[in-house]
Design a protein around this motif. Structure first.
Motif, mmCIF file in Angstrom:
data_model
loop_
_atom_site.group_PDB
_atom_site.id
_atom_site.type_symbol
_atom_site.label_atom_id
_atom_site.label_comp_id
_atom_site.label_asym_id
_atom_site.label_seq_id
_atom_site.Cartn_x
_atom_site.Cartn_y
_atom_site.Cartn_z
ATOM 1 N N VAL A 125 66.180 73.025 -55.004
ATOM 2 C CA VAL A 125 65.164 72.161 -54.390
ATOM 3 C C VAL A 125 64.304 72.949 -53.402
ATOM 4 O O VAL A 125 63.375 72.412 -52.822
ATOM 5 C CB VAL A 125 65.822 70.965 -53.647
ATOM 6 N N ILE A 126 64.607 74.225 -53.232
ATOM 7 C CA ILE A 126 63.848 75.061 -52.296
ATOM 8 C C ILE A 126 62.952 76.008 -53.097
ATOM 9 O O ILE A 126 63.444 76.913 -53.782
ATOM 10 C CB ILE A 126 64.795 75.877 -51.402
ATOM 11 N N PRO A 127 61.625 75.804 -53.050
ATOM 12 C CA PRO A 127 60.713 76.627 -53.864
ATOM 13 C C PRO A 127 60.904 78.121 -53.678
ATOM 14 O O PRO A 127 60.861 78.885 -54.637
ATOM 15 C CB PRO A 127 59.330 76.167 -53.387
ATOM 16 N N LYS A 128 61.147 78.573 -52.444
ATOM 17 C CA LYS A 128 61.244 80.015 -52.187
ATOM 18 C C LYS A 128 62.518 80.613 -52.774
ATOM 19 O O LYS A 128 62.654 81.832 -52.854
ATOM 20 C CB LYS A 128 61.185 80.298 -50.686
ATOM 21 N N VAL A 129 63.464 79.746 -53.197
ATOM 22 C CA VAL A 129 64.716 80.211 -53.778
ATOM 23 C C VAL A 129 64.680 80.145 -55.301
ATOM 24 O O VAL A 129 65.254 80.985 -55.995
ATOM 25 C CB VAL A 129 65.898 79.384 -53.235
ATOM 26 N N THR A 130 63.987 79.168 -55.841
ATOM 27 C CA THR A 130 63.967 78.946 -57.289
ATOM 28 C C THR A 130 63.462 80.163 -58.049
ATOM 29 O O THR A 130 64.055 80.584 -59.042
ATOM 30 C CB THR A 130 63.096 77.726 -57.637
ATOM 31 N N GLU A 131 62.343 80.733 -57.599
ATOM 32 C CA GLU A 131 61.759 81.873 -58.312
ATOM 33 C C GLU A 131 62.660 83.102 -58.293
ATOM 34 O O GLU A 131 62.854 83.744 -59.332
ATOM 35 C CB GLU A 131 60.381 82.202 -57.741
ATOM 36 N N PRO A 132 63.265 83.459 -57.137
ATOM 37 C CA PRO A 132 64.206 84.591 -57.164
ATOM 38 C C PRO A 132 65.379 84.358 -58.118
ATOM 39 O O PRO A 132 65.812 85.297 -58.792
ATOM 40 C CB PRO A 132 64.685 84.682 -55.710
ATOM 41 N N LEU A 133 65.899 83.129 -58.176
ATOM 42 C CA LEU A 133 66.994 82.849 -59.098
ATOM 43 C C LEU A 133 66.560 83.100 -60.537
ATOM 44 O O LEU A 133 67.291 83.703 -61.333
ATOM 45 C CB LEU A 133 67.477 81.404 -58.937
ATOM 46 N N SER A 134 65.362 82.653 -60.874
ATOM 47 C CA SER A 134 64.851 82.864 -62.235
ATOM 48 C C SER A 134 64.698 84.352 -62.522
ATOM 49 O O SER A 134 65.057 84.833 -63.608
ATOM 50 C CB SER A 134 63.500 82.158 -62.406
ATOM 51 N N SER A 135 64.160 85.084 -61.552
ATOM 52 C CA SER A 135 63.969 86.521 -61.733
ATOM 53 C C SER A 135 65.304 87.245 -61.885
ATOM 54 O O SER A 135 65.430 88.179 -62.685
ATOM 55 C CB SER A 135 63.208 87.099 -60.536
ATOM 56 N N GLN A 136 66.309 86.811 -61.112
ATOM 57 C CA GLN A 136 67.636 87.431 -61.191
ATOM 58 C C GLN A 136 68.289 87.189 -62.545
ATOM 59 O O GLN A 136 68.888 88.102 -63.130
ATOM 60 C CB GLN A 136 68.516 86.910 -60.062
#
Length: 252
Positions: free
Chosen positions: A189-200
């Motif tokens: 639910v945190i935008p700044k976390v979602t993208e890093p998770l996807s990249s990882q």
């Protein structure tokens, strides 16, 4: 330290025996005398464990006819490894950090060995699981996200072709789902976390498909470390908010 009752330990031994022998609902356990000898326990302690399992609906006793396996009740776990861990996790959500530490070790190894042993079919499954996970991001269905996230990580474990590692990961699957579900409710639910998770996740997939073992191991470790630090940060923020609210209430 929690003291394990003898009857609990024997009940777990019976569960292991049922699983190891592939006993199904309706199958009969060995006679009590024989079972006591096999498990090296007294018959009185054995009967207590059998009564315990019967009270949970796992066994049924027939007068003069022995003890029979019953279909596990809904929500029952037959995994002797997972059950005590599940109880710990339910009693204290902070145990999710212990789960993350174990994942750090297991998934780094799984990713490394997957680069060495993954077949074309394994790689296709990993890619499919990744695409499913990406397609669900932004969804309100945290359980679907949890299942997709777990399926992606377990597809990597399968690709390691290390039978012990696979069985340990599968044995922890329910606990892993609970851990991921709880984490996702906070993280996605945190935008700044979602993208890093996807990249990882993408980096982990790409490293395995490229056959680069050290890159894959590093990607797995970076991912788990990020989840760990992000959850710690969220918990600290929530604690600060709770303290501020309490102090404001006291002053008011």
């Amino acid at each position: 330290m929690r003291t394990v009752r003898l009857s609990d330990a024997i009940a777990e031994q019976i569960e292991v025996l049922i699983s190891a022998r592939g006993l199904k609902a309706g199958d009969r356990l060995p006679a009590e005398r024989q079972l006591a000898l096999e498990l090296k326990v007294s018959r009185s302690s054995l009967r207590e464990a059998i009564q315990q399992l019967a009270s949970k609906g796992r066994l049924t006793s027939r007068t003069g006819g022995g003890n029979y396996v019953q279909e596990p009740p809904r929500g029952w776990s037959q995994n002797a490894l997972v059950d005590p861990l599940s109880r710990l996790f339910a009693s204290d959500p902070a145990y999710r950090f212990d789960v993350l530490e174990i994942r750090h070790a297991l998934e780094g190894a799984a990713a490394y060995h997957a680069t060495l042993r993954a077949t074309d079919e394994d790689k296709a499954r990993i890619s499919d699981c990744f695409e499913t996970l990406i397609s669900l991001q932004g969804s309100d269905d945290s359980m679907a996200l949890a299942k997709a996230d777990a399926a992606f990580h377990l597809s990597i474990a399968d690709a390691s072709h290390n039978l012990v590692l696979i069985e340990v990961m599968k044995g922890l699957f329910d606990l892993l789902k609970a851990n991921i579900s709880q984490n996702l409710e906070k993280l996605y639910v945190i935008p700044k976390v979602t993208e890093p998770l996807s990249s990882q996740h993408r980096e982990l997939r790409d490293a395995i498909l490229a056959g680069d073992g050290e890159r894959a191991r590093r990607a797995a470790h970076v991912h788990i470390d990020f989840v760990h630090s992000s959850l710690k940060s969220i918990d600290e923020d929530e604690a600060r908010l709770a303290r501020s609210f309490y102090q404001g209430s006291v002053r008011g």
